[in-house]
Scaffold this active site. Sequence first.
Site, PDB file in Angstrom:
ATOM      1  N   GLU A 195       2.641  -5.954   7.546  1.00  0.00           N
ATOM      2  CA  GLU A 195       1.989  -4.816   8.206  1.00  0.00           C
ATOM      3  C   GLU A 195       2.328  -4.679   9.688  1.00  0.00           C
ATOM      4  OE1 GLU A 195      -0.546  -5.528   4.559  1.00  0.00           O
ATOM      5  OE2 GLU A 195       0.588  -6.739   5.986  1.00  0.00           O
ATOM      6  N   GLU A 252      -2.396  -8.860  -1.090  1.00  0.00           N
ATOM      7  CA  GLU A 252      -3.849  -8.945  -0.925  1.00  0.00           C
ATOM      8  C   GLU A 252      -4.554  -8.824  -2.279  1.00  0.00           C
ATOM      9  OE1 GLU A 252      -4.928  -7.276   3.416  1.00  0.00           O
ATOM     10  OE2 GLU A 252      -3.730  -5.893   2.201  1.00  0.00           O
ATOM     11  N   ALA A 282       0.832  -1.202   0.000  1.00  0.00           N
ATOM     12  CA  ALA A 282       0.000   0.000   0.000  1.00  0.00           C
ATOM     13  C   ALA A 282       0.871   1.258   0.000  1.00  0.00           C
ATOM     14  CB  ALA A 282      -0.914  -0.003   1.226  1.00  0.00           C
ATOM     15  N   GLY A 330      -0.592  -4.852   0.709  1.00  0.00           N
ATOM     16  CA  GLY A 330      -1.723  -4.713  -0.186  1.00  0.00           C
ATOM     17  C   GLY A 330      -1.492  -5.342  -1.548  1.00  0.00           C
TER      18      GLY A 330
END
Length: 257
Positions: free
Chosen positions: A131, A111, A62, A108
């Site tokens: 994370e 993901e 991310a 991310g």
Amino acid sequence: MEFLTWKVEEGVAIVTIQRPPANALSKGLIHEVDEMLSAVEHDDAIRVIVLHGEGRFFSAGADIKEFTEVSSGEEFSKLASNGQQVFERLESFSKPVIAAIHGAALGGGLELAMACHIRYVAEDAKLGLPELQLGLIPGFAGTQRLPRYVGVAKAAEMLFTSEPITGVEAVQWGLATRSFPVDDLLSNTIEIAKKIATKSPIALKATIDMLQYSKHKGFYDGVQAESASFGSVFNSEDAKEGIQAFIEKRKPTFSGK
């Protein structure tokens, strides 16, 4: 679009993430994934999607800088929820989506890849959810999808340690399907995607629906739904074409009807 481009070859949309240097997942990029799905959903010329990253990475995670712009936990939850909705749409999309992962798929980025139907990886790729190193947890359904692929114990280890696994390990653990030398990854992925693109779109969609059904229902509910879908697909022109082609010992030509 600013961050995604694609071209179509023999029924395969080859979608490239272009957000250098690390193809970080920003709100804008996630929004464009949603827009891309809308653009290809009703395009009969596209039957399979291949998603890959330009440059050194699939997606290194991310966009952390955007996190500094979030002022409250409620706003942060909304950010996660929006991403989850797009990734859920991706996982349940009516056309097969294949991720070709090289370099790194972290946070991310992983993901996003886990929401694709199939994952092919470079042997030396790095896949992980780091994370916890930031004092955070995954927010785009990473804690839910990862155990489905690797089991709870391995998922816990990956999450708790923040350490990535290699592409080869990802195949061993069930997170990816096949690994290839990095120089062969995209070409091999596209070759497989083109084979899938020759299948009946109706049968492909029905299969995706049944795979999704297994997420929410028990085994016996699933087999009942499968038998109903089996009959519905049998009534299609594609099924008649497929059966006739088998009898005539030729390749079928599916129309998606």
